[in-house]
Design an enzyme around this catalytic site. Structure first.
Site, PDB file in Angstrom:
ATOM      1  N   GLY A  49       0.770  -1.255   0.000  1.00  0.00           N
ATOM      2  CA  GLY A  49       0.000   0.000   0.000  1.00  0.00           C
ATOM      3  C   GLY A  49       0.788   1.285   0.000  1.00  0.00           C
ATOM      4  O   GLY A  49       0.326   2.292  -0.524  1.00  0.00           O
ATOM      5  N   GLU A 103       3.726   4.003   6.072  1.00  0.00           N
ATOM      6  CA  GLU A 103       2.516   3.185   5.917  1.00  0.00           C
ATOM      7  C   GLU A 103       1.509   3.916   5.035  1.00  0.00           C
ATOM      8  O   GLU A 103       1.516   5.149   4.960  1.00  0.00           O
ATOM      9  CB  GLU A 103       1.878   2.951   7.291  1.00  0.00           C
ATOM     10  CG  GLU A 103       1.989   1.546   7.835  1.00  0.00           C
ATOM     11  CD  GLU A 103       1.217   0.478   7.059  1.00  0.00           C
ATOM     12  OE1 GLU A 103       1.005   0.594   5.831  1.00  0.00           O
ATOM     13  OE2 GLU A 103       0.829  -0.505   7.697  1.00  0.00           O
ATOM     14  N   ASP A 104       0.630   3.145   4.403  1.00  0.00           N
ATOM     15  CA  ASP A 104      -0.440   3.791   3.641  1.00  0.00           C
ATOM     16  C   ASP A 104      -1.522   4.318   4.580  1.00  0.00           C
ATOM     17  O   ASP A 104      -1.973   5.442   4.457  1.00  0.00           O
ATOM     18  CB  ASP A 104      -1.041   2.824   2.590  1.00  0.00           C
ATOM     19  CG  ASP A 104      -1.515   1.495   3.175  1.00  0.00           C
ATOM     20  OD1 ASP A 104      -1.265   1.222   4.367  1.00  0.00           O
ATOM     21  OD2 ASP A 104      -2.137   0.718   2.425  1.00  0.00           O
ATOM     22  N   ASP A 107      -5.291   1.921  10.280  1.00  0.00           N
ATOM     23  CA  ASP A 107      -6.735   1.718  10.400  1.00  0.00           C
ATOM     24  C   ASP A 107      -7.023   1.233  11.829  1.00  0.00           C
ATOM     25  O   ASP A 107      -7.197   2.054  12.730  1.00  0.00           O
ATOM     26  CB  ASP A 107      -7.149   0.702   9.322  1.00  0.00           C
ATOM     27  CG  ASP A 107      -8.636   0.439   9.265  1.00  0.00           C
ATOM     28  OD1 ASP A 107      -9.405   1.244   9.817  1.00  0.00           O
ATOM     29  OD2 ASP A 107      -9.051  -0.568   8.678  1.00  0.00           O
ATOM     30  N   LYS A 135      -7.095   6.619  10.469  1.00  0.00           N
ATOM     31  CA  LYS A 135      -8.542   6.576  10.766  1.00  0.00           C
ATOM     32  C   LYS A 135      -8.692   6.500  12.277  1.00  0.00           C
ATOM     33  O   LYS A 135      -8.835   5.399  12.819  1.00  0.00           O
ATOM     34  CB  LYS A 135      -9.158   5.305  10.163  1.00  0.00           C
ATOM     35  CG  LYS A 135      -9.524   5.357   8.704  1.00  0.00           C
ATOM     36  CD  LYS A 135     -10.310   4.090   8.333  1.00  0.00           C
ATOM     37  CE  LYS A 135     -10.309   3.838   6.858  1.00  0.00           C
ATOM     38  NZ  LYS A 135     -10.797   2.493   6.506  1.00  0.00           N
ATOM     39  N   PHE A 156     -14.170   3.137   4.065  1.00  0.00           N
ATOM     40  CA  PHE A 156     -13.189   2.494   3.202  1.00  0.00           C
ATOM     41  C   PHE A 156     -12.749   3.477   2.115  1.00  0.00           C
ATOM     42  O   PHE A 156     -13.583   4.108   1.467  1.00  0.00           O
ATOM     43  CB  PHE A 156     -13.782   1.238   2.550  1.00  0.00           C
ATOM     44  CG  PHE A 156     -12.743   0.404   1.875  1.00  0.00           C
ATOM     45  CD1 PHE A 156     -11.983  -0.508   2.591  1.00  0.00           C
ATOM     46  CD2 PHE A 156     -12.494   0.556   0.517  1.00  0.00           C
ATOM     47  CE1 PHE A 156     -10.995  -1.258   1.970  1.00  0.00           C
ATOM     48  CE2 PHE A 156     -11.508  -0.191  -0.112  1.00  0.00           C
ATOM     49  CZ  PHE A 156     -10.767  -1.104   0.618  1.00  0.00           C
ATOM     50  N   VAL A 157     -11.432   3.623   1.941  1.00  0.00           N
ATOM     51  CA  VAL A 157     -10.907   4.553   0.935  1.00  0.00           C
ATOM     52  C   VAL A 157     -10.049   3.815  -0.091  1.00  0.00           C
ATOM     53  O   VAL A 157      -9.560   2.714   0.163  1.00  0.00           O
ATOM     54  CB  VAL A 157     -10.105   5.713   1.582  1.00  0.00           C
ATOM     55  CG1 VAL A 157     -11.025   6.658   2.336  1.00  0.00           C
ATOM     56  CG2 VAL A 157      -9.016   5.169   2.503  1.00  0.00           C
ATOM     57  N   ASP A 163      -5.900  -0.080  -2.225  1.00  0.00           N
ATOM     58  CA  ASP A 163      -6.662  -0.877  -3.195  1.00  0.00           C
ATOM     59  C   ASP A 163      -7.990  -1.371  -2.655  1.00  0.00           C
ATOM     60  O   ASP A 163      -8.206  -1.429  -1.436  1.00  0.00           O
ATOM     61  CB  ASP A 163      -5.845  -2.106  -3.601  1.00  0.00           C
ATOM     62  CG  ASP A 163      -5.789  -3.142  -2.486  1.00  0.00           C
ATOM     63  OD1 ASP A 163      -5.391  -2.780  -1.355  1.00  0.00           O
ATOM     64  OD2 ASP A 163      -6.184  -4.298  -2.712  1.00  0.00           O
ATOM     65  N   ARG A 169      -5.097   1.081  -7.088  1.00  0.00           N
ATOM     66  CA  ARG A 169      -3.883   1.654  -6.484  1.00  0.00           C
ATOM     67  C   ARG A 169      -3.316   2.794  -7.320  1.00  0.00           C
ATOM     68  O   ARG A 169      -2.622   3.672  -6.829  1.00  0.00           O
ATOM     69  CB  ARG A 169      -2.794   0.576  -6.345  1.00  0.00           C
ATOM     70  CG  ARG A 169      -3.106  -0.519  -5.353  1.00  0.00           C
ATOM     71  CD  ARG A 169      -1.840  -1.312  -5.052  1.00  0.00           C
ATOM     72  NE  ARG A 169      -2.127  -2.608  -4.466  1.00  0.00           N
ATOM     73  CZ  ARG A 169      -2.291  -2.829  -3.159  1.00  0.00           C
ATOM     74  NH1 ARG A 169      -2.211  -1.831  -2.318  1.00  0.00           N
ATOM     75  NH2 ARG A 169      -2.529  -4.029  -2.709  1.00  0.00           N
TER      76      ARG A 169
HETATM   77  P1  IMP Z   1      -4.609  -1.985  10.180  1.00  0.00           P
HETATM   78  O1  IMP Z   1      -6.073  -2.268  10.507  1.00  0.00           O
HETATM   79  O2  IMP Z   1      -4.171  -0.669  10.793  1.00  0.00           O
HETATM   80  O3  IMP Z   1      -3.749  -3.146  10.591  1.00  0.00           O
HETATM   81  O4  IMP Z   1      -4.538  -1.830   8.594  1.00  0.00           O
HETATM   82  C1  IMP Z   1      -3.962  -2.831   7.804  1.00  0.00           C
HETATM   83  C2  IMP Z   1      -3.957  -2.542   6.338  1.00  0.00           C
HETATM   84  O5  IMP Z   1      -5.286  -2.660   5.849  1.00  0.00           O
HETATM   85  C3  IMP Z   1      -3.476  -1.164   5.851  1.00  0.00           C
HETATM   86  O6  IMP Z   1      -2.075  -1.059   5.779  1.00  0.00           O
HETATM   87  C4  IMP Z   1      -4.119  -1.131   4.472  1.00  0.00           C
HETATM   88  O7  IMP Z   1      -3.300  -1.775   3.506  1.00  0.00           O
HETATM   89  C5  IMP Z   1      -5.418  -1.894   4.680  1.00  0.00           C
HETATM   90  N1  IMP Z   1      -6.542  -0.934   4.834  1.00  0.00           N
HETATM   91  C6  IMP Z   1      -7.091  -0.490   5.967  1.00  0.00           C
HETATM   92  N2  IMP Z   1      -8.088   0.397   5.726  1.00  0.00           N
HETATM   93  C7  IMP Z   1      -8.152   0.499   4.359  1.00  0.00           C
HETATM   94  C8  IMP Z   1      -8.988   1.275   3.456  1.00  0.00           C
HETATM   95  O8  IMP Z   1      -9.863   2.066   3.851  1.00  0.00           O
HETATM   96  N3  IMP Z   1      -8.746   1.104   2.118  1.00  0.00           N
HETATM   97  C9  IMP Z   1      -7.799   0.252   1.637  1.00  0.00           C
HETATM   98  N4  IMP Z   1      -6.994  -0.465   2.440  1.00  0.00           N
HETATM   99  C10 IMP Z   1      -7.180  -0.350   3.795  1.00  0.00           C
END
Ligand code: IMP
Length: 180
Positions: A49, A103-104, A107, A135, A156-157, A163, A169
């Protein structure tokens, strides 16, 4: 203005423009550039990401700096700790280095919360997180991002490296899901 797009069964609407993203990433880069002067930081970008964010941000870094890319793989731990996250492709020596994780999106924070101990074990001189998106209302684990491009609501973005089922992407702007 970009138009609404459809991927599989989902509809996405434009959320943050390409120009706004460019300006914000430039400002983040400038800030990191100033904060790390003389420290030769090592950026570690988490694939997939973050690759667009990492490439754009890194081009705003003018000080001496390095960048490396890793992939995270999760597997079931043998104890009750659940999923363990490990890095693939981490070959650099992190000891005494100033590390900035790219990081992208943060979440729930689960990914970084599971992965950061692996970095900390290697005793870097410092460890900070730069994320394109955060977020805050979705956060479930104590992960603190030091540099944040944009705080977004719990939707969701898509785009700018993020992606939906592998698609989107390459979109230069950020989209958000239209709930049905
Ligand atoms: P985490 O919940 O912080 O562990 O997020 C894990 C991964 O989920 C992120 O690095 C993203 O690649 C993916 N992700 C989380 N939220 C989104 C979203 O809104 N769109 C696309 N990918 C997401």
């Amino acid at each position: 203005m970009a138009a609404t797009i459809k991927i599989h069964d989902k509809v996405f609407t434009p959320f943050i423009s390409k120009e706004t993203i460019e300006q914000r990433v430039a400002a983040l880069g400038k800030q990191i550039d100033e904060d790390y002067a003389g420290k030769n930081p090592l950026f570690i970008a988490i694939l997939n990401g973050s690759f667009i964010f990492a490439a754009d941000l890194f081009r705003h870094i003018t000080i001496d700096a390095e960048i490396s890319f890793i992939k995270l793989a999760s597997y079931k731990g043998t104890s009750s700790t659940g999923n363990v996250v490990t890095a693939i492709g981490m070959e650099e020596q992190l000891h005494h280095r100033h590390i900035i994780i790219l990081e992208d999106i943060v979440d729930t924070g689960k990914t970084l919360y599971s992965f950061l101990p692996e970095i900390e074990l290697r005793q870097p001189a410092s460890l900070k997180i730069a994320t394109f998106l955060s977020k805050p209302s979705a956060l479930k684990h104590p992960v603190h991002a030091d540099y944040i491009g944009f705080e977004v609501p719990n939707k969701f973005v898509l785009g700018y490296g993020l992606d939906y089922d592998g698609h989107g992407r390459n979109l230069p702007e950020l989209y958000e899901l239209v709930e049905d």
